[in-house]
Design an enzyme around this catalytic site. Structure first.
Site, mmCIF file in Angstrom:
data_model
loop_
_atom_site.group_PDB
_atom_site.id
_atom_site.type_symbol
_atom_site.label_atom_id
_atom_site.label_comp_id
_atom_site.label_asym_id
_atom_site.label_seq_id
_atom_site.Cartn_x
_atom_site.Cartn_y
_atom_site.Cartn_z
ATOM 1 N N THR A 22 0.824 -1.212 0.000
ATOM 2 C CA THR A 22 0.000 0.000 0.000
ATOM 3 C C THR A 22 0.849 1.248 0.000
ATOM 4 O OG1 THR A 22 -1.849 -1.112 1.022
ATOM 5 C CG2 THR A 22 -1.730 1.243 1.385
ATOM 6 N N SER A 68 1.501 -7.502 -0.825
ATOM 7 C CA SER A 68 2.334 -8.418 -0.037
ATOM 8 C C SER A 68 1.710 -9.796 0.146
ATOM 9 C CB SER A 68 2.705 -7.807 1.310
ATOM 10 O OG SER A 68 1.626 -7.837 2.202
ATOM 11 N N THR A 101 1.645 -4.244 4.209
ATOM 12 C CA THR A 101 1.525 -4.505 5.647
ATOM 13 C C THR A 101 0.920 -5.863 5.977
ATOM 14 O OG1 THR A 101 -0.666 -3.484 5.766
ATOM 15 C CG2 THR A 101 1.245 -2.050 6.146
#
Ligand code: SIN
Length: 336
Positions: A22, A68, A101
């Site tokens: 992000t 991720s 994250t």
């Protein structure tokens, strides 16, 4: 080898390795939802942070640009090998890894166990895309570079900087789905705070990391496959058979203190007779699982200590690169 920008000889030289997330996400101007993670390249990200060139000389490499959730073992091996190689350059002082994250805590723990340098390695990301109002990426990146450039960070293992907090790669967990203050180490506490570009250290991890671990990933093309089985009331024991088909080890995200049903205990014993090690961890998110609190004395489950299931999986996989011996794997889980 990386060509280092050393424009200002009074500043430290920091290398940023970018993987997406992000922090590199873009979407509708102002909004925090419905954006694409991993869309902005590292040059644009660096250029968007005011005064970054006043705290360090920045060089960078784009390792990947993905959400991720799409990070793979290949990315981990590339990152760790790249850090190990570049850290040998005397003109490099530290590293920052930009990352999504959702799985950041896993990459941070993997690097904590596998990079072989005392130079600081800081992992960071953002909860809001770069196009959001009050995007949190620029400050997280600024503080990560500042921490990587600070002498106090040497020899502290892989750390995570997020929302003014400094966390150890071993203990950090994502604890919120959308707020900017999304990381914490729950009972185990943060290592310290960032205020602007100054770190205030309060704690130190006593667990072995980086140069003090026994794990060496150099030359490895893959890692032993370890799967996680999540236990819930009436969970189908056949899940264990399914996962065991392709796995060299299993982690159970058990209830409470890493517990599960009699039907699962039976399956676990079958795996153990086949030589497939099973680690008990907990789905609770905090606490410790110790050897003297076995759910069934006749199983040989390895207690996962304080590690969350996703981190127990990393440690078991690395342990399996060294040994298949149960008592050795138990020792590794007590030590790391
Ligand atoms: C991701 O993990 O890549 C998407 C979510 C985030 O970075 O916050």
């Amino acid at each position: 080898m990386i060509l280092i920008n050393s424009k200002n000889s009074e500043l430290k030289n920091i290398v940023i390795l970018a993987t997406g997330g992000t922090i590199a996400g873009t979407g509708i101007a102002g909004k925090t939802t419905n954006y694409k993670a991993g869309n902005l390249d590292i040059k644009s990200l660096v250029d968007s942070v005011p005064s970054l060139d006043e705290i360090a000389n920045i060089s960078y490499q784009q390792i990947a640009n993905v959400d991720s959730n799409d990070i793979t073992i290949d990315h981990w091996l590339t990152l760790a090998n790249r850090i190990n190689e570049i850290s040998k350059q005397s003109d490099v002082d530290g590293f920052v890894i930009t990352h999504g994250t959702d799985t950041l805590e896993e990459t941070a723990y993997f690097l904590d166990l596998t990079v072989k340098t005392n130079k600081p390695v800081i992992v960071t990301g953002a909860m809001r895309p770069s196009t959001a109002t009050s995007a949190d990426g620029p400050l997280n990146l600024y503080q990560s570079v500042a921490l990587a450039a600070n002498d106090l960070s040497k020899g502290q293992g892989c750390m995570v900087v997020f929302a003014d907090g400094i966390y150890s790669g071993r203990n950090v967990q994502k604890v919120n789905t959308f707020k900017t203050n999304a990381f914490n180490s729950i009972d185990l506490g943060c290592l310290g705070y960032m205020r602007d570009n100054i770190p205030y250290f309060l704690n130190k991890s006593i667990k072995p990391h980086t140069v003090d671990t026994e794990f060496d990933i150099f030359g490895l093309k893959e890692l032993p496959q370890v799967s996680i089985a999540y236990f819930n009331i009436d969970a189908d024991p056949l899940i264990i058979d399914y996962l065991a088909q392709k796995s060299e080890g299993l982690v159970i995200a058990g209830a409470g203190c890493g517990t599960f049903s009699s039907a699962w205990i039976k399956k676990v014993k079958e795996l153990e007779t086949k030589g497939i090690p099973v680690v008990r961890s907990s789905r609770t998110g905090s606490g410790i699982i110790l050897k003297d609190y076995a759910i069934d004395k006749s199983t040989n489950c390895i207690p996962g200590n304080t590690l969350a299931p996703s981190k127990a999986r990393i440690l078991l996989s690395l342990a399996l690169t060294k040994t298949r011996d149960y008592s050795e794997i138990k020792r590794i889980f007590e030590e790391y």
